[in-house]
Motif scaffolding. Structure first.
Motif, PDB file in Angstrom:
ATOM      1  N   ALA A 145      35.251  43.536  43.089  1.00 56.51           N
ATOM      2  CA  ALA A 145      36.277  42.657  43.664  1.00 56.51           C
ATOM      3  C   ALA A 145      37.460  42.555  42.711  1.00 56.51           C
ATOM      4  CB  ALA A 145      35.693  41.270  43.927  1.00 56.51           C
ATOM      5  N   ASP A 154      39.012  39.882  42.162  1.00 56.55           N
ATOM      6  CA  ASP A 154      39.068  38.512  41.695  1.00 56.55           C
ATOM      7  C   ASP A 154      38.960  38.468  40.174  1.00 56.55           C
ATOM      8  OD1 ASP A 154      37.155  35.528  42.597  1.00 56.55           O
ATOM      9  OD2 ASP A 154      38.840  35.811  41.241  1.00 56.55           O
ATOM     10  N   GLU A 155      39.936  37.889  39.523  1.00 56.83           N
ATOM     11  CA  GLU A 155      39.967  37.779  38.065  1.00 56.83           C
ATOM     12  C   GLU A 155      38.799  36.955  37.549  1.00 56.83           C
ATOM     13  OE1 GLU A 155      41.381  38.340  34.188  1.00 56.83           O
ATOM     14  OE2 GLU A 155      41.911  39.355  36.043  1.00 56.83           O
ATOM     15  N   SER A 192      24.271  38.837  44.970  1.00 53.51           N
ATOM     16  CA  SER A 192      25.513  39.072  45.735  1.00 53.51           C
ATOM     17  C   SER A 192      25.817  37.858  46.598  1.00 53.51           C
ATOM     18  CB  SER A 192      25.354  40.323  46.611  1.00 53.51           C
ATOM     19  OG  SER A 192      24.240  40.164  47.468  1.00 53.51           O
ATOM     20  N   ALA A 193      27.088  37.718  46.889  1.00 52.86           N
ATOM     21  CA  ALA A 193      27.522  36.524  47.633  1.00 52.86           C
ATOM     22  C   ALA A 193      27.192  36.592  49.085  1.00 52.86           C
ATOM     23  CB  ALA A 193      29.038  36.360  47.478  1.00 52.86           C
ATOM     24  N   THR A 211      31.953  44.395  38.507  1.00 49.99           N
ATOM     25  CA  THR A 211      32.351  43.881  39.812  1.00 49.99           C
ATOM     26  C   THR A 211      33.358  44.822  40.445  1.00 49.99           C
ATOM     27  OG1 THR A 211      34.170  42.580  38.903  1.00 49.99           O
ATOM     28  CG2 THR A 211      32.039  41.489  39.075  1.00 49.99           C
ATOM     29  N   VAL A 229      33.660  36.279  34.497  1.00 44.14           N
ATOM     30  CA  VAL A 229      32.242  35.912  34.530  1.00 44.14           C
ATOM     31  C   VAL A 229      31.380  37.112  34.132  1.00 44.14           C
ATOM     32  CG1 VAL A 229      30.336  35.259  36.075  1.00 44.14           C
ATOM     33  CG2 VAL A 229      32.507  34.030  36.188  1.00 44.14           C
ATOM     34  N   SER A 230      31.730  38.282  34.624  1.00 42.48           N
ATOM     35  CA  SER A 230      30.972  39.491  34.276  1.00 42.48           C
ATOM     36  C   SER A 230      31.060  39.792  32.788  1.00 42.48           C
ATOM     37  CB  SER A 230      31.490  40.699  35.060  1.00 42.48           C
ATOM     38  OG  SER A 230      31.245  40.538  36.426  1.00 42.48           O
ATOM     39  N   THR A 274      28.954  37.298  30.974  1.00 37.92           N
ATOM     40  CA  THR A 274      27.536  37.592  31.187  1.00 37.92           C
ATOM     41  C   THR A 274      27.082  38.719  30.264  1.00 37.92           C
ATOM     42  OG1 THR A 274      27.705  36.893  33.500  1.00 37.92           O
ATOM     43  CG2 THR A 274      25.821  38.277  32.909  1.00 37.92           C
ATOM     44  N   ASP A 308      35.760  36.795  38.754  1.00 41.46           N
ATOM     45  CA  ASP A 308      34.566  37.646  38.727  1.00 41.46           C
ATOM     46  C   ASP A 308      34.554  38.515  37.475  1.00 41.46           C
ATOM     47  OD1 ASP A 308      33.476  36.706  41.054  1.00 41.46           O
ATOM     48  OD2 ASP A 308      34.168  38.375  42.297  1.00 41.46           O
ATOM     49  N   ARG A 309      35.701  39.046  37.088  1.00 43.76           N
ATOM     50  CA  ARG A 309      35.792  39.889  35.900  1.00 43.76           C
ATOM     51  C   ARG A 309      35.467  39.075  34.649  1.00 43.76           C
ATOM     52  NH1 ARG A 309      38.695  41.084  31.886  1.00 43.76           N
ATOM     53  NH2 ARG A 309      40.413  39.701  32.315  1.00 43.76           N
TER      54      ARG A 309
END
Length: 188
Positions: A115, A117-118, A187-188, A113, A123-124, A127, A120-121
């Motif tokens: 972004a 945003d913590e 993507s969002a 990612t 979740v990545s 994943t 997102d990190r």
């Protein structure tokens, strides 16, 4: 079309002493007479790739050594034989390069990612962890060595106890399997 280039002039045939002497002296004579012309010839065939051309000249001389008995019987056929073998070696090298799968650019798995945003990190990372569980263990081991531990191909080869070529091919297929396991990134 002849395998011998137009500018390849027979440098001469070995004299009686060389032609009927030891195999080493005949091979030495062949090397002295034909190394530079063969190098120029093969360099043109491989489009100027000097290191590859030098390797292919060595392969040509290795084959000459293996067939030295035949070459010693008919010294006037040395040049045509060498140029034919050199052309075949160059063609085989080209085919071998085409047979290998192309190298792929591997994304840095730590930067999926962009972004800040913590979440997102997190979740990545989650994943990727889940996807790593879905691929074969030997693929997972190679990815962990190469991308998480930052090992070179040689280091990964040594740690995993497999040849370097196997590390490269497993990495290629592991990245593909990981991409398939993760699926399309929305993507969002």
């Amino acid at each position: 079309m002849s395998a011998v280039p137009n500018e390849a002039v027979e440098p001469g045939v070995p004299g009686e002493a060389v032609g009927q002497g030891s195999p080493e002296s005949l091979m030495r004579w062949i090397h002295e007479q034909y190394r530079e012309p063969l190098l120029r010839f093969i360099t043109r065939l491989v489009l100027g790739r000097q290191e590859l051309a030098e390797d292919l000249v060595q392969e040509t001389f290795l084959r000459a050594w293996r067939n030295l008995g035949t070459l010693a019987e008919e010294p006037r056929r040395i040049a045509p034989w060498l140029y034919t073998v050199a052309r075949h070696v160059a063609v085989d090298a080209g085919r071998a390069r085409q047979a290998r799968p192309p190298e792929v650019a591997v994304p840095d798995l730590n930067r999926l990612t962009t972004a800040e945003d913590e979440m997102d990190r997190v979740v990545s990372a989650h994943t990727v962890r889940l996807a790593l569980r879905q691929i074969k263990p030997e693929h997972r081991d190679v990815l962990i060595e190469m991308y998480y531990k930052g090992a070179s191909v040689a280091e990964a080869s040594q740690r995993l106890g497999i040849p370097e070529g196997t590390v490269k091919s497993r990495t290629y297929y592991a990245v593909r399997a990981l991409h398939a396991a993760i699926g399309p990134i929305e993507s969002a």
